[in-house]
Scaffold this active site. Structure first.
Site, mmCIF file in Angstrom:
data_model
loop_
_atom_site.group_PDB
_atom_site.id
_atom_site.type_symbol
_atom_site.label_atom_id
_atom_site.label_comp_id
_atom_site.label_asym_id
_atom_site.label_seq_id
_atom_site.Cartn_x
_atom_site.Cartn_y
_atom_site.Cartn_z
ATOM 1 N N LYS A 103 37.223 7.077 -44.469
ATOM 2 C CA LYS A 103 37.648 8.227 -43.652
ATOM 3 C C LYS A 103 38.637 7.817 -42.570
ATOM 4 O O LYS A 103 39.454 8.619 -42.143
ATOM 5 C CB LYS A 103 36.434 8.947 -43.061
ATOM 6 C CG LYS A 103 35.592 9.606 -44.138
ATOM 7 C CD LYS A 103 35.030 10.957 -43.769
ATOM 8 C CE LYS A 103 34.439 11.590 -45.024
ATOM 9 N NZ LYS A 103 33.645 12.773 -44.803
ATOM 10 N N LYS A 154 35.541 9.906 -56.636
ATOM 11 C CA LYS A 154 34.511 10.946 -56.737
ATOM 12 C C LYS A 154 35.104 12.325 -56.444
ATOM 13 O O LYS A 154 36.075 12.441 -55.695
ATOM 14 C CB LYS A 154 33.317 10.640 -55.821
ATOM 15 C CG LYS A 154 33.502 11.006 -54.372
ATOM 16 C CD LYS A 154 32.155 11.135 -53.642
ATOM 17 C CE LYS A 154 32.420 11.657 -52.233
ATOM 18 N NZ LYS A 154 31.292 12.176 -51.539
ATOM 19 N N LYS A 200 35.066 17.663 -51.812
ATOM 20 C CA LYS A 200 35.562 18.946 -51.318
ATOM 21 C C LYS A 200 36.721 18.778 -50.348
ATOM 22 O O LYS A 200 37.451 19.719 -50.097
ATOM 23 C CB LYS A 200 34.429 19.764 -50.694
ATOM 24 C CG LYS A 200 33.654 19.083 -49.557
ATOM 25 C CD LYS A 200 32.645 20.057 -48.971
ATOM 26 C CE LYS A 200 31.246 19.512 -48.832
ATOM 27 N NZ LYS A 200 31.063 18.517 -47.774
HETATM 28 P P1 ATP Z 1 33.507 15.232 -48.076
HETATM 29 O O1 ATP Z 1 34.465 15.304 -49.202
HETATM 30 O O2 ATP Z 1 33.796 16.194 -46.964
HETATM 31 O O3 ATP Z 1 33.207 13.850 -47.615
HETATM 32 P P2 ATP Z 1 31.507 15.612 -50.044
HETATM 33 O O4 ATP Z 1 32.065 16.589 -51.016
HETATM 34 O O5 ATP Z 1 31.489 14.185 -50.408
HETATM 35 O O6 ATP Z 1 32.171 15.794 -48.631
HETATM 36 P P3 ATP Z 1 28.979 15.727 -48.684
HETATM 37 O O7 ATP Z 1 28.687 16.837 -47.782
HETATM 38 O O8 ATP Z 1 29.376 14.437 -48.105
HETATM 39 O O9 ATP Z 1 30.059 16.151 -49.747
HETATM 40 O O10 ATP Z 1 27.779 15.472 -49.664
HETATM 41 C C1 ATP Z 1 26.690 16.326 -49.890
HETATM 42 C C2 ATP Z 1 25.817 15.768 -50.986
HETATM 43 O O11 ATP Z 1 26.493 15.886 -52.231
HETATM 44 C C3 ATP Z 1 25.479 14.291 -50.837
HETATM 45 O O12 ATP Z 1 24.140 14.078 -51.235
HETATM 46 C C4 ATP Z 1 26.420 13.609 -51.760
HETATM 47 O O13 ATP Z 1 25.930 12.378 -52.225
HETATM 48 C C5 ATP Z 1 26.542 14.624 -52.873
HETATM 49 N N1 ATP Z 1 27.830 14.536 -53.522
HETATM 50 C C6 ATP Z 1 29.033 14.802 -52.970
HETATM 51 N N2 ATP Z 1 30.021 14.625 -53.852
HETATM 52 C C7 ATP Z 1 29.424 14.226 -55.011
HETATM 53 C C8 ATP Z 1 29.916 13.878 -56.297
HETATM 54 N N3 ATP Z 1 31.201 13.917 -56.586
HETATM 55 N N4 ATP Z 1 29.025 13.537 -57.242
HETATM 56 C C9 ATP Z 1 27.704 13.514 -56.975
HETATM 57 N N5 ATP Z 1 27.175 13.826 -55.784
HETATM 58 C C10 ATP Z 1 28.015 14.173 -54.807
#
Ligand code: ATP
Ligand code: LTN
Length: 332
Positions: free
Chosen positions: A115, A197, A200
């Site tokens: 980040k 990965k 969002k």
């Molecule tokens: P950001 O992109 O803002 O960092 P994010 O999409 O990674 O956010 P988080 O809010 O950090 O989402 O994650 C919420 C939950 O979803 C966590 O338990 C995380 O491990 C899971 N998660 C997020 N993205 C994935 C993914 N691509 N595959 C599986 N699990 C995910």
């Protein structure tokens, strides 16, 4: 004697619209755990402001994610659902835990490094301290398990280290939590860069599927998904794009990887990609519709988060009181 249920806790940041990765990697797994465990699920809005958020968007996304939790099947009668900033103990415990966390260990967190790179103009102290607030979120509720995606394992590890350090400096205070990984969906990859990965906050919207995406957008994104020139539908390490699509299709249809490979044996991507799109559209349709219905009933959503905060506060305050007493703060 009735055996006491084990506790689970997890959170998602309302920092944007939820993706298919959030759903398959996190929320969908949680819904199946609600009967077996005593569950606490929250919206990490304090964490969300470690990167810049437009206030109106943050507010709207918080409602939206709460509605999506419920639309996906989290039931406020069974699980505690609340908003992190409504329970002051999170910020309070985070301060105490800061004093039991080392600068060096926080510097090693890969999410912080990532980040810092993606938000180079705003490497604030909150971003650095993020794992300590997360440790507070967890330890306040004394959970046995924390269901998360693979990307969060390092944060669970540091939480355990902090808890153990505190426990040995004083006496048993915190339950040491274990991460809990779902069988599949540990990591849903980006559709446009399948070695990253699905996230969002990806600036390229073709990389992610949002739970609220319209069916035609979902179909388009899957048809464009990056694969490779060998046209075989098989799951293999050197085929990250296709492997990701196979896993998604398997999860959307309840089939195994082998069944999916057999189904598309001898068929190319031209047939496979739209099939994945359709399966995902059908999986998400009821969730999208129920989210929209719930968003139209603000009064109900407010009742859910208020009741949730009350229940959460009761549990959290008990732990915070114990911690304050152990470190030597004078009781008010
Ligand atoms: P950001 O992109 O803002 O960092 P994010 O999409 O990674 O956010 P988080 O809010 O950090 O989402 O994650 C919420 C939950 O979803 C966590 O338990 C995380 O491990 C899971 N998660 C997020 N993205 C994935 C993914 N691509 N595959 C599986 N699990 C995910
Ligand atoms: N950092 C997590 C969200 C999160 C969390 C938590 C998860 C904040 N506090 C406590 C589990 C337990 C994320 O970005 N996925």
């Amino acid at each position: 004697m009735e055996e006491q249920k084990k506790r689970m806790l997890s959170m998602v940041q309302p920092s944007g619209h939820l993706t298919l990765g959030n759903y398959l990697g996190a929320i969908r797994n949680w819904t199946t755990l609600q009967d077996e465990y005593d569950c606490v699920f929250a919206l990490a809005d304090l964490h969300a402001i470690t990167v810049r958020q437009k206030p109106a968007d943050l507010r709207r996304n918080t409602y939206e994610v709460l509605a999506q939790y419920m639309a996906a099947g989290l039931d406020p009668e069974k699980s505690v659902l609340f908003i992190q900033s409504h329970v002051a103990a999170h910020a309070q415990l985070a301060w105490v835990l800061n004093c039991y966390t080392m600068f060096g260990e926080l510097s090693r967190m890969t999410q912080f490094k990532d980040k810092s790179r993606s938000h180079a103009d705003n490497i604030n102290a909150g971003l650095f301290d993020y794992p300590v607030l997360m440790a507070a979120d967890i330890l306040l509720y004394q959970p046995n398990y924390v269901p998360v995606g693979i990307d969060q394992l390092q944060h669970i590890e540091i939480c355990r280290d902090i808890a153990q350090r505190f426990n040995s400096a004083y006496s048993e205070t915190f339950t040491i939590p274990e991460p809990y990984l779902g069988k599949m969906g540990g990591k849903v990859m980006s559709l446009s860069e399948p070695t990253k990965k699905m996230s969002k906050s990806d600036p390229n919207p073709n990389g992610f599927i949002l739970l609220m995406d319209k069916p035609e957008d979902i179909m388009r994104k899957f048809k464009r998904a990056v694969t490779d020139s060998d046209m075989r539908v098989v799951c293999r390490e050197d085929k990250p794009g296709v492997s990701n699509l196979i896993t998604i299709y398997a999860q959307a249809t309840g089939k195994t990887i082998e069944e999916v490979e057999a189904e598309f044996e001898g068929k190319g991507y031209g047939e496979f990609k739209p099939a994945v799109g359709e399966a995902v559209v059908e999986m998400l349709r009821p969730i999208r519709e129920e989210t929209e219905r719930l968003l139209g009933d603000k009064a109900y959503l407010e009742k859910v988060y208020r009741d949730g905060a009350q229940k959460a506060e009761r549990i959290a305050q008990r732990t915070l009181d114990k911690v304050y007493r152990k470190v030597g703060f004078v009781k008010r």
